[in-house]
Write a protein that holds these residues in place. Structure first.
Motif, PDB file in Angstrom:
ATOM      1  N   VAL A  22       3.768   9.233   8.159  1.00  0.00           N
ATOM      2  CA  VAL A  22       4.107   9.655   6.813  1.00  0.00           C
ATOM      3  C   VAL A  22       5.337   8.877   6.364  1.00  0.00           C
ATOM      4  N   GLN A  23       5.328   8.510   5.088  1.00  0.00           N
ATOM      5  CA  GLN A  23       6.461   7.768   4.526  1.00  0.00           C
ATOM      6  C   GLN A  23       6.920   8.477   3.262  1.00  0.00           C
ATOM      7  N   TYR A  24       8.119   9.064   3.334  1.00  0.00           N
ATOM      8  CA  TYR A  24       8.724   9.679   2.165  1.00  0.00           C
ATOM      9  C   TYR A  24       9.458   8.602   1.381  1.00  0.00           C
ATOM     10  N   PRO A  25       9.682   8.809   0.083  1.00  0.00           N
ATOM     11  CA  PRO A  25      10.339   7.780  -0.737  1.00  0.00           C
ATOM     12  C   PRO A  25      11.664   7.329  -0.136  1.00  0.00           C
ATOM     13  N   ASN A  26      11.836   6.036  -0.056  1.00  0.00           N
ATOM     14  CA  ASN A  26      13.080   5.420   0.426  1.00  0.00           C
ATOM     15  C   ASN A  26      13.428   5.790   1.867  1.00  0.00           C
ATOM     16  N   GLN A  27      12.427   6.151   2.627  1.00  0.00           N
ATOM     17  CA  GLN A  27      12.641   6.452   4.041  1.00  0.00           C
ATOM     18  C   GLN A  27      11.691   5.634   4.902  1.00  0.00           C
ATOM     19  N   GLY A  28      11.994   5.577   6.190  1.00  0.00           N
ATOM     20  CA  GLY A  28      11.124   4.873   7.121  1.00  0.00           C
ATOM     21  C   GLY A  28       9.888   5.683   7.455  1.00  0.00           C
ATOM     22  N   LEU A  29       8.946   5.046   8.108  1.00  0.00           N
ATOM     23  CA  LEU A  29       7.740   5.718   8.568  1.00  0.00           C
ATOM     24  C   LEU A  29       8.074   6.711   9.674  1.00  0.00           C
ATOM     25  N   GLN A  30       7.445   7.867   9.612  1.00  0.00           N
ATOM     26  CA  GLN A  30       7.654   8.900  10.628  1.00  0.00           C
ATOM     27  C   GLN A  30       6.313   9.270  11.237  1.00  0.00           C
ATOM     28  N   LEU A  31       6.258   9.330  12.551  1.00  0.00           N
ATOM     29  CA  LEU A  31       5.003   9.648  13.224  1.00  0.00           C
ATOM     30  C   LEU A  31       4.645  11.119  13.031  1.00  0.00           C
ATOM     31  N   LEU A  32       3.435  11.382  12.529  1.00  0.00           N
ATOM     32  CA  LEU A  32       2.933  12.750  12.369  1.00  0.00           C
ATOM     33  C   LEU A  32       2.222  13.218  13.633  1.00  0.00           C
ATOM     34  N   LEU A  33       1.341  12.370  14.131  1.00  0.00           N
ATOM     35  CA  LEU A  33       0.573  12.707  15.329  1.00  0.00           C
ATOM     36  C   LEU A  33      -0.095  11.449  15.866  1.00  0.00           C
ATOM     37  N   LYS A  34      -0.592  11.563  17.103  1.00  0.00           N
ATOM     38  CA  LYS A  34      -1.262  10.422  17.716  1.00  0.00           C
ATOM     39  C   LYS A  34      -2.345  10.904  18.671  1.00  0.00           C
ATOM     40  N   TYR A  35      -3.368  10.077  18.805  1.00  0.00           N
ATOM     41  CA  TYR A  35      -4.404  10.301  19.799  1.00  0.00           C
ATOM     42  C   TYR A  35      -4.341   9.160  20.803  1.00  0.00           C
ATOM     43  N   LEU A  36      -4.110   9.519  22.067  1.00  0.00           N
ATOM     44  CA  LEU A  36      -4.091   8.519  23.139  1.00  0.00           C
ATOM     45  C   LEU A  36      -5.293   8.708  24.057  1.00  0.00           C
ATOM     46  N   SER A  37      -5.580   9.959  24.398  1.00  0.00           N
ATOM     47  CA  SER A  37      -6.714  10.281  25.252  1.00  0.00           C
ATOM     48  C   SER A  37      -6.846  11.801  25.280  1.00  0.00           C
TER      49      SER A  37
END
Lengths: 114, 117
Positions: free
Chosen positions: A37-52
């Motif tokens: 997720v990327q909020y205005p004027n902010q860096g990307l933030q990880l919401l979730l991930k699938y690895l296995s």
């Protein structure tokens, strides 16, 4: 080469309604999958991930996503959105072979209205 | 603790000029990545450092682009003879180590917005 498709460039939704943001990737080889997720004027933030493991992945802020290998999809869902969820959402994939390299979709802007 | 920082936050330059963009990763992170995000697009991979060496620079668009990480911490992305098409937000990320294991989340900085006039 791997690619990611986010068909919806913008998704408007009313507050407290459910939402699904769609993501499809091109290859059925073994992959890792992510939502940022990327909020205005902010860096990307990880919401979730699938690895296995379990194909249903739960992330922060009440979001979840389901990995569907046969449909090469990783759609993001939230049962009830808030105004504060308004942001740009990016789906990303990486291959096992070059797992450091994230391939991003073009993003979906979620616009939550009161 | 401090996150990934990038300087400057904004850079305006003229076509043909040279620019340097700086990235300070999270302390202790050995892996560092540069991405470029054009307007309306998702980030595109440019280069990946493991320690001081560039492990994969396959995303650099041409030889006008170069990046260094001489001491395995701070990294500088250098663009020579800038063109209008180089205008984008340049993102830096770092992770504890390379790969995508549970401990290898990429943490992104806020980016540097480069505008080439």
């Amino acid at each position: 080469a791997q690619s990611v498709t986010q068909l919806d460039s913008q998704v408007p939704v009313f507050e407290e309604a459910p939402v699904e943001l769609r993501c499809n990737y091109s290859s059925s080889v073994s992959v890792y999958l992510f939502w940022y997720v990327q909020y205005p004027n902010q860096g990307l933030q990880l919401l979730l991930k699938y690895l296995s493991g379990s194909t249903l992945v739960k992330g922060i802020n009440g979001f979840e996503a389901e990995f569907n290998k046969s449909q090469t999809s990783f759609h993001l869902r939230k049962p009830s959105v808030h105004i504060s969820d308004t942001a740009e959402y990016f789906c990303a994939v990486s291959d096992y072979g070059s797992s450091y390299k994230l391939i991003f979709g073009s993003g979906t802007r979620l616009l939550v209205r009161p | 603790g401090a996150g990934v920082s990038q300087t400057p936050s904004n850079k305006v330059t003229e076509k043909g000029k040279y620019v340097e963009l700086r990235c300070d990763p999270i302390s202790g992170h050995t892996a560092l990545y540069w991405y470029r995000q054009s307007l309306g697009q998702g980030p595109e991979f440019l280069i990946y450092f493991q320690g001081t060496g560039a492990a994969d620079d396959s995303g650099l668009p041409n030889d006008r682009f170069f990046a260094v990480r001489p001491e395995g911490s701070v990294s500088t992305l250098k663009i020579q003879r800038t063109e209008r098409g180089d205008s984008a937000v340049y993102l830096c990320a770092s992770s504890l180590m390379g790969g995508q294991g549970a401990r290898n989340e990429q943490f992104f900085g806020p980016g540097t917005r480069l505008t080439v006039l």
